[in-house]
Scaffold this motif. Structure first.
Motif, PDB file in Angstrom:
ATOM      1  N   UNK A 286       0.813  -1.220   0.000  1.00  0.00           N
ATOM      2  CA  UNK A 286       0.000   0.000   0.000  1.00  0.00           C
ATOM      3  C   UNK A 286       0.844   1.266   0.000  1.00  0.00           C
ATOM      4  N   UNK A 287       2.151   1.130   0.285  1.00  0.00           N
ATOM      5  CA  UNK A 287       3.007   2.311   0.354  1.00  0.00           C
ATOM      6  C   UNK A 287       3.546   2.666  -1.027  1.00  0.00           C
ATOM      7  N   UNK A 288       3.440   3.951  -1.354  1.00  0.00           N
ATOM      8  CA  UNK A 288       3.941   4.447  -2.635  1.00  0.00           C
ATOM      9  C   UNK A 288       5.058   5.441  -2.348  1.00  0.00           C
ATOM     10  N   UNK A 289       6.294   5.039  -2.615  1.00  0.00           N
ATOM     11  CA  UNK A 289       7.430   5.915  -2.341  1.00  0.00           C
ATOM     12  C   UNK A 289       7.767   6.699  -3.598  1.00  0.00           C
ATOM     13  N   UNK A 290       6.993   7.745  -3.814  1.00  0.00           N
ATOM     14  CA  UNK A 290       7.116   8.555  -5.022  1.00  0.00           C
ATOM     15  C   UNK A 290       6.787   9.998  -4.651  1.00  0.00           C
ATOM     16  N   UNK A 291       7.687  10.916  -4.971  1.00  0.00           N
ATOM     17  CA  UNK A 291       7.452  12.327  -4.639  1.00  0.00           C
ATOM     18  C   UNK A 291       6.175  12.863  -5.277  1.00  0.00           C
ATOM     19  N   UNK A 292       5.742  12.246  -6.377  1.00  0.00           N
ATOM     20  CA  UNK A 292       4.542  12.716  -7.066  1.00  0.00           C
ATOM     21  C   UNK A 292       3.262  12.430  -6.291  1.00  0.00           C
ATOM     22  N   UNK A 293       3.319  11.545  -5.290  1.00  0.00           N
ATOM     23  CA  UNK A 293       2.114  11.140  -4.563  1.00  0.00           C
ATOM     24  C   UNK A 293       2.035  11.708  -3.144  1.00  0.00           C
ATOM     25  N   UNK A 294       2.892  12.652  -2.805  1.00  0.00           N
ATOM     26  CA  UNK A 294       2.944  13.152  -1.428  1.00  0.00           C
ATOM     27  C   UNK A 294       2.123  14.413  -1.214  1.00  0.00           C
ATOM     28  N   UNK A 295       1.744  15.091  -2.292  1.00  0.00           N
ATOM     29  CA  UNK A 295       0.962  16.316  -2.153  1.00  0.00           C
ATOM     30  C   UNK A 295       1.767  17.583  -2.310  1.00  0.00           C
ATOM     31  N   UNK A 296       2.997  17.468  -2.835  1.00  0.00           N
ATOM     32  CA  UNK A 296       3.838  18.649  -3.039  1.00  0.00           C
ATOM     33  C   UNK A 296       3.434  19.384  -4.315  1.00  0.00           C
ATOM     34  N   UNK A 297       3.734  20.677  -4.347  1.00  0.00           N
ATOM     35  CA  UNK A 297       3.541  21.447  -5.574  1.00  0.00           C
ATOM     36  C   UNK A 297       4.591  21.030  -6.600  1.00  0.00           C
ATOM     37  N   UNK A 298       4.311  21.326  -7.859  1.00  0.00           N
ATOM     38  CA  UNK A 298       5.252  20.965  -8.923  1.00  0.00           C
ATOM     39  C   UNK A 298       6.596  21.629  -8.753  1.00  0.00           C
ATOM     40  N   UNK A 299       6.608  22.911  -8.365  1.00  0.00           N
ATOM     41  CA  UNK A 299       7.867  23.636  -8.172  1.00  0.00           C
ATOM     42  C   UNK A 299       8.698  23.022  -7.054  1.00  0.00           C
ATOM     43  N   UNK A 300       8.024  22.633  -5.953  1.00  0.00           N
ATOM     44  CA  UNK A 300       8.755  22.052  -4.826  1.00  0.00           C
ATOM     45  C   UNK A 300       9.352  20.704  -5.206  1.00  0.00           C
ATOM     46  N   UNK A 301       8.598  19.885  -5.926  1.00  0.00           N
ATOM     47  CA  UNK A 301       9.124  18.578  -6.352  1.00  0.00           C
ATOM     48  C   UNK A 301      10.361  18.750  -7.227  1.00  0.00           C
ATOM     49  N   UNK A 302      10.284  19.696  -8.151  1.00  0.00           N
ATOM     50  CA  UNK A 302      11.431  19.925  -9.039  1.00  0.00           C
ATOM     51  C   UNK A 302      12.653  20.399  -8.252  1.00  0.00           C
ATOM     52  N   UNK A 303      12.427  21.275  -7.252  1.00  0.00           N
ATOM     53  CA  UNK A 303      13.543  21.772  -6.444  1.00  0.00           C
ATOM     54  C   UNK A 303      14.170  20.645  -5.629  1.00  0.00           C
ATOM     55  N   UNK A 304      13.325  19.803  -5.025  1.00  0.00           N
ATOM     56  CA  UNK A 304      13.836  18.693  -4.216  1.00  0.00           C
ATOM     57  C   UNK A 304      14.604  17.699  -5.089  1.00  0.00           C
ATOM     58  N   UNK A 305      14.084  17.414  -6.265  1.00  0.00           N
ATOM     59  CA  UNK A 305      14.796  16.497  -7.171  1.00  0.00           C
ATOM     60  C   UNK A 305      16.159  17.074  -7.569  1.00  0.00           C
ATOM     61  N   UNK A 306      16.208  18.396  -7.732  1.00  0.00           N
ATOM     62  CA  UNK A 306      17.483  19.042  -8.078  1.00  0.00           C
ATOM     63  C   UNK A 306      18.458  18.967  -6.908  1.00  0.00           C
ATOM     64  N   UNK A 307      17.966  19.239  -5.688  1.00  0.00           N
ATOM     65  CA  UNK A 307      18.833  19.203  -4.503  1.00  0.00           C
ATOM     66  C   UNK A 307      19.351  17.793  -4.238  1.00  0.00           C
ATOM     67  N   UNK A 308      18.446  16.807  -4.301  1.00  0.00           N
ATOM     68  CA  UNK A 308      18.842  15.431  -3.977  1.00  0.00           C
ATOM     69  C   UNK A 308      19.564  14.748  -5.130  1.00  0.00           C
ATOM     70  N   UNK A 309      19.685  15.441  -6.258  1.00  0.00           N
ATOM     71  CA  UNK A 309      20.453  14.900  -7.373  1.00  0.00           C
ATOM     72  C   UNK A 309      21.920  15.261  -7.309  1.00  0.00           C
ATOM     73  N   UNK A 310      22.327  16.016  -6.280  1.00  0.00           N
ATOM     74  CA  UNK A 310      23.732  16.408  -6.139  1.00  0.00           C
ATOM     75  C   UNK A 310      24.562  15.237  -5.630  1.00  0.00           C
ATOM     76  N   UNK A 311      25.869  15.333  -5.790  1.00  0.00           N
ATOM     77  CA  UNK A 311      26.761  14.240  -5.392  1.00  0.00           C
ATOM     78  C   UNK A 311      27.098  14.247  -3.915  1.00  0.00           C
ATOM     79  N   UNK A 312      26.991  15.406  -3.282  1.00  0.00           N
ATOM     80  CA  UNK A 312      27.325  15.474  -1.849  1.00  0.00           C
ATOM     81  C   UNK A 312      26.497  16.581  -1.199  1.00  0.00           C
ATOM     82  N   UNK A 313      26.457  16.516   0.122  1.00  0.00           N
ATOM     83  CA  UNK A 313      25.671  17.470   0.894  1.00  0.00           C
ATOM     84  C   UNK A 313      24.699  16.723   1.788  1.00  0.00           C
TER      85      UNK A 313
END
Length: 556
Positions: A286-313
């Protein structure tokens, strides 16, 4: 040549090619049909899917709540078959039986019903939630449990079921009354989509409460004389010591219900009138581990994907217990997992298993803490590390050093909002230069209940609340009036409220100054089109996803 179901869904823009490929791969892994995988993983709204199937197959779609049920027809099919194949008989016409189905393409289900009843099946399409509601209404556990209790006498403990190593708790005709009662209670909670079951001994009874959409609801009060036997039954299933009643204990077991196996985590704690038992229901499917299903706005999802796509931090998620922090982190990891990366976690405990991720959990009794485990994991050549929670200075320092030396780190922190997390890290002894140079962003979140779609109606919120948040008193707002599907709460399901702090030059400058307040951090973030949790909540109120009262319940 007629188009396939998948091709038609693609042509109509209801599914993407990537989603269809994902469904087809899951069909092999889960050994389920296309419609079953599509439904279980919520790729489409259930009403939208039912309408599509009715049109695609040229068969009726019906609303079960508005249809009368012929009681004599229900018993033409065994309950086990109804629950296994997710079907429900509506009425009989001559040599045919009209069968409500979520998946009218399930040939095996149709053949089994036709073979058992010697009747020709005429399928009609229904939504999954309506089918589940109807099955539970006519074949639910309420009546069964009451009948069981009335006929229940003293049950010797030596007849309670003991699972073999790796065994699964299943319903069968040989279950004793106490084991059957335990099975029915857990099954009822799973059917209600409860996250937890609370068995609470009182002076004159045993209260059974389910946590539904984050809120506890009292379901039954069982006779007091069942308390010890039911507690012992569950402790035996979870391989806990039934003799030890003075200390808290933990255990787990697995239960087979309908067509899937679900993990149950058990915790006991001694109370005034006996041991309180809490069962956490962990349904992997029943668990869906997908940022698209959490209730975030489109801009926030894109920003998070950009941040978590970095190599370090380091990327932090904050919020109170039960606000969905782990689910968000799993969703972020899920998009990064691949055979080319070494992703490792240290959690307390592991709740859900994700392929291609090396998961571990702390064991304080053996000396394996977050800090000690993290030191060892850094010698495992990780690319990405998830730390269940930063609780102390030692863990925080190792995490930030790891982020500084080329690792991508995810973790959670118990703070109220994004600004207070910076202050909390300073209080934990993290050097300001480490924070400013390694912290990618902080996401703060809450979970709010959604308006029940089955009983929603227009209402006028408290004008004072609307004034506080700047909403118009002339707007149209919805709330649930209460129905059987939402247990008369007016809410069904949950969605997230979020605020995201991305490190900018001004914020880094404030941190490096070493003298700043939470207020200055808040002002710094507000200069960059920052959306607070309250702002996000009001946007969802305007979209009629939730209510003003519900947002204030979780935010204030």
């Amino acid at each position: 040549m007629a188009k396939t179901l998948a091709d038609t869904l693609l042509d109509k823009g209801l599914l993407s090619a990537e989603q269809i490929a994902d469904i087809q791969s899951k069909m092999v892994i889960q050994e389920e049909s296309f419609i079953a995988v599509l439904t279980r993983n919520h790729y489409l709204d259930e009403t939208e899917l039912a309408l599509f199937l009715a049109q695609y197959l040229n068969i009726p779609m019906i609303n079960l709540s508005s249809k009368k049920t012929d009681k004599t027809v229900i018993h033409l099919i065994p309950e086990s078959m109804i629950r296994e194949f997710r079907v429900f008989p509506l009425f009989k016409v001559l040599d045919s039986i009209v069968l409500a189905m979520v998946d009218p393409l399930d040939v095996r289900a149709i053949q089994e019903v036709e073979s058992f009843t010697s009747l020709r099946v005429e399928p009609v399409v229904v939504t999954l939630s309506e089918l589940n509601f109807t099955i539970n209404k006519w074949l639910g556990t309420e009546t069964t449990i009451q009948e069981l209790i009335q006929n229940l006498h003293h049950q010797p403990l030596d007849t309670l079921q003991i699972l073999d190593e790796g065994g699964i708790f299943r319903h069968n005709e040989n279950l004793g009354p106490i084991n059957k009662l335990a099975y029915l209670i857990i099954s009822a909670a799973i059917n209600d989509n409860a996250s937890d079951i609370h068995l609470e001994p009182r002076e004159k009874g045993l209260d059974v409460r389910f946590r539904l959409d984050g809120v506890l609801h009292k379901i039954w009060t069982l006779p007091a004389n069942l308390c010890q036997a039911l507690t012992s039954s569950i402790k035996i299933l979870a391989k806990m010591d039934i003799v030890e009643k003075r200390l808290p204990l933990d255990g787990s077991f697995r239960i087979q219900t309908e067509s899937k196996v679900i993990d149950i985590r058990v915790s006991s704690y001694p109370m005034l009138y006996g041991e309180k038992i809490v069962l956490r229901i962990l349904d992997q499917d029943s668990m869906i581990f997908d940022l698209d299903h959490l209730g975030m706005s489109g801009d926030m999802k894109r920003t998070i994907k950009k941040l978590t796509g970095k190599n370090h931090g380091i990327f932090l998620v904050t919020g109170p217990t039960g606000s969905g922090k782990t689910t968000t982190l799993y969703a972020a990891l899920n998009q990064l997992r691949s055979i080319e990366r070494n992703i490792v976690t240290i959690e307390d405990p592991i709740e859900y298993h994700i392929p291609l991720i090396n998961q571990s959990e702390v064991n304080p009794k053996a000396g394996l803490t977050f800090a000690r485990g993290l030191r060892s994991l850094l010698r495992q050549d990780p690319d990405i590390i998830l730390i269940g929670e930063i609780r102390d200075q030692e863990t925080a320092q190792i995490a930030f050093q790891a982020a500084l030396t080329g690792h991508l780190v995810f973790s959670t922190l118990h703070t109220n909002d994004t600004a207070s997390s910076i202050v909390r890290l300073i209080d934990m002894g993290i050097e300001p230069y480490l924070i400013s140079s390694t912290l990618l962003g902080v996401l703060s979140q809450r979970l709010v209940r959604k308006v029940c779609p089955h009983c929603q109606d227009v209402y006028i919120p408290d004008p004072e609340l609307l004034y506080k948040v700047g909403l118009s008193t002339e707007g149209q707002y919805l709330k649930g009036t209460g129905c059987n599907r939402c247990r008369n709460t007016g809410y069904k399901g949950r969605t997230g409220l979020f605020e995201l702090l991305v490190m900018n030059d001004h914020t880094k400058e404030l941190i490096n100054r070493q003298r700043f307040s939470e207020l200055e951090i808040r002002e710094s973030r507000n200069e960059h089109d920052f959306t607070s949790i309250l702002d996000d909540g009001m946007a969802k109120v305007n979209d009629n996803l939730t209510t003003v009262e519900e947002v204030f319940r979780v935010v204030q």
